[in-house]
Design a protein around this motif. Sequence first.
Motif, PDB file in Angstrom:
ATOM      1  N   ASP A  65      -0.918  -4.396  -5.076  1.00 50.78           N
ATOM      2  CA  ASP A  65      -1.964  -5.385  -5.289  1.00 50.78           C
ATOM      3  C   ASP A  65      -3.052  -4.668  -6.084  1.00 50.78           C
ATOM      4  N   ILE A  66      -3.240  -5.081  -7.328  1.00 54.53           N
ATOM      5  CA  ILE A  66      -4.229  -4.433  -8.185  1.00 54.53           C
ATOM      6  C   ILE A  66      -5.457  -5.325  -8.240  1.00 54.53           C
ATOM      7  N   GLN A  67      -6.574  -4.780  -7.768  1.00 50.71           N
ATOM      8  CA  GLN A  67      -7.839  -5.518  -7.713  1.00 50.71           C
ATOM      9  C   GLN A  67      -8.899  -4.702  -8.432  1.00 50.71           C
ATOM     10  N   ASP A  68      -9.479  -5.275  -9.469  1.00 54.37           N
ATOM     11  CA  ASP A  68     -10.484  -4.581 -10.276  1.00 54.37           C
ATOM     12  C   ASP A  68      -9.946  -3.218 -10.689  1.00 54.37           C
ATOM     13  N   ASP A  69     -10.548  -2.145 -10.185  1.00 53.64           N
ATOM     14  CA  ASP A  69     -10.133  -0.795 -10.574  1.00 53.64           C
ATOM     15  C   ASP A  69      -9.360  -0.096  -9.458  1.00 53.64           C
ATOM     16  N   ASP A  70      -8.979  -0.835  -8.433  1.00 57.10           N
ATOM     17  CA  ASP A  70      -8.267  -0.243  -7.303  1.00 57.10           C
ATOM     18  C   ASP A  70      -6.828  -0.742  -7.240  1.00 57.10           C
ATOM     19  N   THR A  71      -5.935   0.126  -6.809  1.00 58.19           N
ATOM     20  CA  THR A  71      -4.542  -0.220  -6.577  1.00 58.19           C
ATOM     21  C   THR A  71      -4.264  -0.058  -5.098  1.00 58.19           C
ATOM     22  N   TYR A  72      -3.706  -1.088  -4.480  1.00 58.85           N
ATOM     23  CA  TYR A  72      -3.372  -1.062  -3.058  1.00 58.85           C
ATOM     24  C   TYR A  72      -1.855  -1.162  -2.920  1.00 58.85           C
ATOM     25  N   ALA A  73      -1.305  -0.402  -1.990  1.00 54.16           N
ATOM     26  CA  ALA A  73       0.144  -0.408  -1.774  1.00 54.16           C
ATOM     27  C   ALA A  73       0.448  -0.825  -0.346  1.00 54.16           C
ATOM     28  N   LYS A  74       1.522  -1.580  -0.206  1.00 53.84           N
ATOM     29  CA  LYS A  74       2.009  -2.007   1.105  1.00 53.84           C
ATOM     30  C   LYS A  74       3.494  -1.687   1.162  1.00 53.84           C
ATOM     31  N   LEU A  75       3.924  -1.055   2.215  1.00 54.66           N
ATOM     32  CA  LEU A  75       5.319  -0.674   2.377  1.00 54.66           C
ATOM     33  C   LEU A  75       6.177  -1.890   2.679  1.00 54.66           C
ATOM     34  N   LEU A  76       7.301  -2.002   1.987  1.00 56.17           N
ATOM     35  CA  LEU A  76       8.271  -3.057   2.256  1.00 56.17           C
ATOM     36  C   LEU A  76       9.376  -2.503   3.165  1.00 56.17           C
ATOM     37  N   GLN A  77      10.171  -3.377   3.743  1.00 54.23           N
ATOM     38  CA  GLN A  77      11.220  -2.942   4.673  1.00 54.23           C
ATOM     39  C   GLN A  77      12.163  -1.936   4.025  1.00 54.23           C
ATOM     40  N   ARG A  78      12.517  -2.196   2.778  1.00 54.55           N
ATOM     41  CA  ARG A  78      13.404  -1.267   2.058  1.00 54.55           C
ATOM     42  C   ARG A  78      12.768   0.118   1.948  1.00 54.55           C
ATOM     43  N   GLY A  79      11.472   0.172   1.709  1.00 56.30           N
ATOM     44  CA  GLY A  79      10.754   1.442   1.637  1.00 56.30           C
ATOM     45  C   GLY A  79      10.708   2.142   2.978  1.00 56.30           C
ATOM     46  N   LEU A  80      10.552   1.372   4.050  1.00 59.98           N
ATOM     47  CA  LEU A  80      10.567   1.946   5.392  1.00 59.98           C
ATOM     48  C   LEU A  80      11.929   2.546   5.688  1.00 59.98           C
ATOM     49  N   ASP A  81      12.984   1.847   5.306  1.00 62.98           N
ATOM     50  CA  ASP A  81      14.342   2.367   5.515  1.00 62.98           C
ATOM     51  C   ASP A  81      14.547   3.694   4.785  1.00 62.98           C
ATOM     52  N   VAL A  82      14.028   3.801   3.566  1.00 59.85           N
ATOM     53  CA  VAL A  82      14.148   5.047   2.815  1.00 59.85           C
ATOM     54  C   VAL A  82      13.286   6.135   3.462  1.00 59.85           C
ATOM     55  N   ALA A  83      12.074   5.791   3.851  1.00 58.67           N
ATOM     56  CA  ALA A  83      11.173   6.769   4.471  1.00 58.67           C
ATOM     57  C   ALA A  83      11.751   7.348   5.756  1.00 58.67           C
ATOM     58  N   GLU A  84      12.459   6.523   6.496  1.00 60.40           N
ATOM     59  CA  GLU A  84      13.002   6.959   7.789  1.00 60.40           C
ATOM     60  C   GLU A  84      14.444   7.449   7.698  1.00 60.40           C
TER      61      GLU A  84
END
Length: 99
Positions: A65-84
Amino acid sequence: MTDLLLENRRWTILRLLAGDNGHDVPARLIQRGLGHVNRAHANVSLDQIRKDLRWLDARLLVELDIQDDDTYAKLLQRGLDVAEGRSRMEGVDEPPLSD
């Protein structure tokens, strides 16, 4: 930079997001967290963090989610599976083996 360090940084980003219980995390906070988790990532620029986040987003591991000059990230289920370690993604390190 070696590919191993890059892959480890991407995995570390996923692990940091996994610890935030589904909240949007600003890139600046991810940058600070990387240095605390692994000193090898302590001097990574904010631009590089954003590049890594875009790479992870393109592979549907995170949502940005890109807002003004900031970038925000949210982990998706697929990313959680890779992380774990339940799933493997080329270009992302695997978690260390558990005892």
